[in-house]
Design a protein around this motif. Structure first.
Motif, mmCIF file in Angstrom:
data_model
loop_
_atom_site.group_PDB
_atom_site.id
_atom_site.type_symbol
_atom_site.label_atom_id
_atom_site.label_comp_id
_atom_site.label_asym_id
_atom_site.label_seq_id
_atom_site.Cartn_x
_atom_site.Cartn_y
_atom_site.Cartn_z
ATOM 1 N N UNK A 511 0.844 -1.186 0.000
ATOM 2 C CA UNK A 511 0.000 0.000 0.000
ATOM 3 C C UNK A 511 0.883 1.240 0.000
ATOM 4 N N UNK A 512 0.557 2.183 -0.899
ATOM 5 C CA UNK A 512 1.277 3.456 -0.980
ATOM 6 C C UNK A 512 0.343 4.597 -0.587
ATOM 7 N N UNK A 513 0.854 5.492 0.242
ATOM 8 C CA UNK A 513 0.085 6.648 0.688
ATOM 9 C C UNK A 513 0.965 7.886 0.558
ATOM 10 N N UNK A 514 0.367 8.979 0.018
ATOM 11 C CA UNK A 514 1.098 10.237 -0.159
ATOM 12 C C UNK A 514 0.305 11.364 0.485
ATOM 13 N N UNK A 515 1.030 12.234 1.202
ATOM 14 C CA UNK A 515 0.375 13.337 1.892
ATOM 15 C C UNK A 515 1.080 14.657 1.661
ATOM 16 N N UNK A 516 0.298 15.746 1.697
ATOM 17 C CA UNK A 516 0.818 17.095 1.512
ATOM 18 C C UNK A 516 0.363 17.980 2.667
ATOM 19 N N UNK A 517 1.308 18.823 3.144
ATOM 20 C CA UNK A 517 1.014 19.829 4.186
ATOM 21 C C UNK A 517 0.377 19.173 5.418
ATOM 22 N N UNK A 518 1.030 18.131 5.908
ATOM 23 C CA UNK A 518 0.536 17.407 7.073
ATOM 24 C C UNK A 518 1.125 18.016 8.345
ATOM 25 N N UNK A 519 0.281 18.442 9.256
ATOM 26 C CA UNK A 519 0.719 18.984 10.544
ATOM 27 C C UNK A 519 0.625 17.846 11.554
ATOM 28 N N UNK A 520 1.780 17.252 11.872
ATOM 29 C CA UNK A 520 1.797 16.006 12.634
ATOM 30 C C UNK A 520 2.575 16.152 13.933
ATOM 31 N N UNK A 521 2.229 15.291 14.865
ATOM 32 C CA UNK A 521 2.973 15.143 16.116
ATOM 33 C C UNK A 521 3.373 13.685 16.233
ATOM 34 N N UNK A 522 4.418 13.255 15.531
ATOM 35 C CA UNK A 522 4.752 11.831 15.492
ATOM 36 C C UNK A 522 5.227 11.293 16.840
ATOM 37 N N UNK A 523 5.865 12.167 17.640
ATOM 38 C CA UNK A 523 6.301 11.794 18.986
ATOM 39 C C UNK A 523 5.725 12.789 19.979
ATOM 40 N N UNK A 524 5.691 12.399 21.224
ATOM 41 C CA UNK A 524 5.177 13.299 22.251
ATOM 42 C C UNK A 524 6.027 14.570 22.305
ATOM 43 N N UNK A 525 5.342 15.692 22.446
ATOM 44 C CA UNK A 525 5.957 17.023 22.541
ATOM 45 C C UNK A 525 6.774 17.346 21.295
ATOM 46 N N UNK A 526 6.234 16.966 20.156
ATOM 47 C CA UNK A 526 6.819 17.361 18.877
ATOM 48 C C UNK A 526 5.685 17.809 17.961
ATOM 49 N N UNK A 527 6.010 18.666 17.027
ATOM 50 C CA UNK A 527 5.039 19.120 16.034
ATOM 51 C C UNK A 527 5.797 19.433 14.757
ATOM 52 N N UNK A 528 5.257 18.946 13.622
ATOM 53 C CA UNK A 528 5.957 19.139 12.362
ATOM 54 C C UNK A 528 4.956 19.369 11.243
ATOM 55 N N UNK A 529 5.324 20.219 10.293
ATOM 56 C CA UNK A 529 4.572 20.431 9.055
ATOM 57 C C UNK A 529 5.370 19.751 7.953
ATOM 58 N N UNK A 530 4.805 18.684 7.356
ATOM 59 C CA UNK A 530 5.593 17.850 6.470
ATOM 60 C C UNK A 530 4.826 17.521 5.198
ATOM 61 N N UNK A 531 5.604 17.155 4.168
ATOM 62 C CA UNK A 531 5.116 16.438 2.996
ATOM 63 C C UNK A 531 5.777 15.068 3.022
ATOM 64 N N UNK A 532 5.041 14.026 2.616
ATOM 65 C CA UNK A 532 5.666 12.715 2.670
ATOM 66 C C UNK A 532 4.894 11.655 1.940
ATOM 67 N N UNK A 533 5.532 10.517 1.819
ATOM 68 C CA UNK A 533 4.879 9.336 1.270
ATOM 69 C C UNK A 533 5.419 8.116 1.994
ATOM 70 N N UNK A 534 4.552 7.106 2.143
ATOM 71 C CA UNK A 534 4.947 5.875 2.812
ATOM 72 C C UNK A 534 4.466 4.687 1.991
ATOM 73 N N UNK A 535 5.166 3.583 2.164
ATOM 74 C CA UNK A 535 4.788 2.312 1.540
ATOM 75 C C UNK A 535 4.830 1.231 2.614
#
Length: 822
Positions: A511-535
């Motif tokens: 499965x492939x997923x692509x995202x744009x302008x994602x405002x994420x908190x992947x870890x506790x006490x973190x925040x990021x604005x990212x573009x990315x794709x995962x498989x």
């Protein structure tokens, strides 16, 4: 011809005996001429005749013969005859007997029968009698006696046939006896054949036929069609049956049992029941059998001419995994009803306990059943619901009675998506439809799924997929994701791919997923604005999450010594069984060119990074570099402006960053430079100043805010600050030596002032990690007045720990610490 007084002798060559038979008034269905001799004395005839036909083929109800026959006729009505070996197209026999024409007959025939059908025709012609009993055929050994009244002789026979047949049955081996008297026939057949073993008694009269079957074993697919019972039932059974036929009226009754049989390719075990066919009514008054490790019992009645039925049946604990290996569950049901084909149906209910399809959640289902009949098909409709929640499904099956593949349709929806996922929290609706077609191994299923919803969480991840929708096509366990859309961290996400379900659950994923302008908190006490794709990829040997993320903005407020954990539970939940993602391997690249900020106890730093997160999802490893190009570092309550800084993750086995740092601060008229280099637990601090000062003066400058002055009076705070700075260097060196000498994990010397006096002393602290999650710490002062503290830490999970302490006054306390994220 020679005449000797009153006696006449003669020789014949190639003479047909039909005129003599006609004169005596006996049937003669023989076309073979005779050679031999005869003599006539006192009105009587003695003869020896030899038949010499070489081609033994019957023609126009006339039969050929080979062999010598002796005959004696008294010239009136009495005839006797004998032959040691007489061969025809249907037998090779020994013949002996006699008759008084018009009065009596007594003939014995024994030998090998080549064709019983022809033998029956010959006997019928000789006796001038039509036999009304069913056909007997085959070849073998037989002994026949014809005796009694000349006009109505009795025929008795013993036989052993290999092969043999009676009416619609054919067997490899048949033994038996038969008797014919007038228009009645009685036959007893002992059958020993791969398809049937048992005894069959047949009695025919002018009124009809009666057949009594005592079956030790037999193949029902061979037996039932002989009685014009055409149902798709196969297998070996035993039982007793009675068949009666008078004119057009037919009746078949019996009981039967079998260890294993097949109906419409479904295996039935421990079959037992009663059969009744009277007129046009065919019924099973009693029937029970095992099906897919469960049991079914009840009764069924069919009126074949009026096309009506009556059904009362129930089933218990049918194992669904025997029907479709990927599904587990126990099915129970009941059905009852009567009426006409194509109009009425049998109705009932069903219930499925412990329903499970990996990786979905265990559930239960119940609903209504509707069973209908036509002349050629059985139709089944299922209207049910999966629990808990409203999760309706509808199944329609059409099963041909001729054994052809069955067809079906399935449709429904889920509103409780937690039933379909190995984790909880999803909100939405899933609609599905499918076509089912039976096959030799397992049913073939083909269909489509569309879904939409508001929330779709991911395990061990802080963000959920929101406002999502998608379309999936599937065929025989292979799923193709044609479209996937939604929001993740307020950004747009779309994807596609495939996955495969098998006996063990999810066997393959791509499965492939692509995202744009994602405002994420992947870890506790973190925040990021990212573009990315995962498989996400999974097969028999690999389970990998590959990804590339470009970070436009990052805020990092975690301590660099904290363990990586993508989420925490709201409360302590001990794991009871392995999770689906436990074996997931990460291979994720994170990159940021600038505008990445780290704010924690170390400082406020701006930088860029290029990192790879690898390893198992439960204990990931970070590799790569974080470079600082601006900001402040905190040390000893001072802010150092960062001149250069780099954190490098180079250990592929654990997260142990290497820190390289240089910063500056101004105190009074001095520019103080502070450098750090090494792993976090082995840092080497270095101080220098401009104008230059000795190291101890630099420490005093940082502690007191002024240049070091050699004087013997200090206030407490000055003493403590200076001692703290000096002890930093001393304890670091001592720690290195103590850890190497005593194999301990923590060694520290801290200065402090005792009580209200100005006496300065030191406190020694040592610690040892007994296991991965069990730590013991001991602390005492270095004066004669000992103040000892003991502390034990037991980390049960990432979120739960127990701490036991004995303080300097001997008091014992136990604390339970729960880490909860809000």
């Amino acid at each position: 011809i020679r005449f000797k007084g009153d006696k006449i002798e003669g020789v014949v060559r190639g003479v047909h005996l039909d005129p003599i038979a006609n004169f005596i008034n006996i049937p003669w269905p023989v076309y073979s001429p005779a050679w031999g001799k005869f003599s006539i004395d006192k009105g009587g005839l003695k003869a020896e005749a030899e038949f010499k036909d070489e081609v033994l083929d019957a023609k126009d109800l006339k039969f050929p013969f080979q062999g010598l026959v002796k005959m004696d006729w008294d010239g009136k009505k009495k005839i006797s005859f004998f032959s040691e070996s007489l061969t025809s197209s249907f037998a090779h026999v020994e013949l002996e007997g006699g008759m008084v024409v018009g009065q009596s007959i007594d003939v014995s025939i024994k030998g090998d029968i080549k064709d019983i059908k022809q033998a029956r025709e010959f006997t019928s012609l000789v006796l001038r009698k039509d036999f009304e009993f069913p056909e007997i055929r085959g070849k073998g050994r037989s002994e026949v006696r014809i005796f009694g009244d000349f006009g109505y002789p009795r025929v008795q026979a013993n036989f052993s046939l290999n092969p043999g047949g009676f009416d619609k049955f054919d067997f490899d081996s048949v033994k038996g006896e038969a008797e014919i008297f007038k228009r009645d026939f009685f036959g007893r057949f002992f059958i020993d054949d791969p398809s049937m073993k048992g005894r069959v008694d047949v009695f025919t009269t002018q009124k009809g036929i009666k057949t009594d079957i005592r079956l030790e074993r037999g193949l029902v697919e061979n037996i039932l069609p002989a009685f014009n019972i055409l149902i798709p039932l196969k297998g070996e059974a035993s039982g007793n049956f009675e068949f009666n036929q008078e004119d057009e009226a037919i009746q078949l009754k019996g009981d039967f049992s079998g260890s294993e049989m097949k109906f419409l390719d479904q295996t039935l075990t421990q079959v037992k029941g009663k059969l009744d066919w009277t007129g046009d009514i065919f019924s099973f008054p009693e029937l029970q059998f095992g099906l897919h490790e469960g049991s079914i019992k009840g009764s069924a009645h069919l009126q074949l001419l009026s096309h009506e039925f009556e059904l009362d049946v129930m089933g218990e604990k049918i194992n669904l995994s025997s029907i479709y290996p990927a599904i587990e569950g126990d099915l129970s049901f009941n059905l009852k009803g009567k009426g006409a084909f194509n109009q009425d149906s049998a109705l009932g209910n069903f219930e499925i306990k412990n329903l499970y399809l990996n990786p979905f959640q265990k559930t239960e289902a119940s609903g209504k059943l509707k069973l209908g009949f036509t002349e050629r098909n059985i139709s089944l409709e299922i209207d049910g619901n999966f629990f808990p929640g409203e999760n309706k499904f509808y199944v329609s099956l059409d099963v041909p009675l001729d054994g052809m593949p069955f067809l079906g349709d399935v449709r429904g929806f889920f509103t409780n998506i937690d039933l379909l996922l190995p984790w909880k929290g999803a909100k939405g609706r899933i609609n599905y439809l499918a076509e089912i077609r039976s096959a030799e191994v397992s049913p073939q299923i083909k269909g489509a799924i569309d879904f939409q919803g508001s929330v779709f969480p991911f395990p061990q991840f802080a963000h959920a997929f929101r406002d999502y929708s998608g379309l999936v096509f599937f065929e025989d366990g292979n799923f193709s994701i044609r479209s996937l859309h939604g929001k993740l961290g307020e950004g747009d996400v779309q994807g596609s791919g495939r996955f495969k379900l098998g006996k063990g659950g999810v066997e393959e994923i791509d499965v492939n997923v692509e995202g744009k302008s994602l405002l994420l908190s992947p870890l506790e006490r973190t925040m990021a604005l990212v573009d990315g794709n995962i498989n996400l990829f999974k097969d028999a040997g690999r389970f990998i999450l590959d990804g590339d993320f470009f970070v436009h903005k990052l805020s990092w407020r975690r301590e660099i010594t904290e363990k990586f954990a993508f989420s925490s539970a709201s409360s302590y939940e001990p794991r009871r069984e392995p999770g689906f993602f436990d074996d997931l391997t990460l291979n994720i690249r994170l990159k940021a060119d600038n505008n990445a900020w780290m704010e924690n106890s170390l400082g406020s730093i701006r930088g860029r990074f290029d990192l790879n997160i690898t390893g198992n999802v439960k204990s990931p490893i970070v590799l790569g570099d974080i470079e600082a190009f601006g900001g402040d570092l905190y040390f000893q309550d001072r802010e150092f402006k960062i001149l250069r800084g780099r954190v490098s993750f180079i250990d592929p086995l654990s997260i142990e960053p290497h820190l390289s740092f240089k910063g500056e601060t101004y105190v009074k008229d001095y520019r103080v430079t502070f450098s750090l280099d090494g792993l976090l637990d082995h840092l080497n601090p270095e101080f220098s100043s401009s104008p230059p000062l000795p190291p101890e003066d630099v420490l005093a400058l940082l502690a007191l805010g002024e240049a070091f002055k050699r004087t013997y009076s200090y206030d407490r705070s000055t003493q403590l600050s200076t001692a703290s700075l000096l002890s930093f260097q001393l304890s670091e060196e001592a720690k290195k030596r103590a850890e190497g000498l005593f194999n301990i994990d923590r060694f520290r010397i801290d200065p402090f002032i005792m009580g209200s006096s100005s006496e300065m002393t030191a406190r020694l602290t040592v610690g040892k990690k007994i296991s991965r999650n069990f730590f013991i710490l001991y602390s005492t002062n270095l004066t004669a007045q000992r103040e000892e503290i003991t502390r034990i830490e037991w980390e049960l999970t990432d979120d739960l720990s127990i701490v036991g302490t004995r303080d300097e006054k001997g008091r014992i306390s136990i604390d339970v610490k729960i880490h909860k994220r809000f």
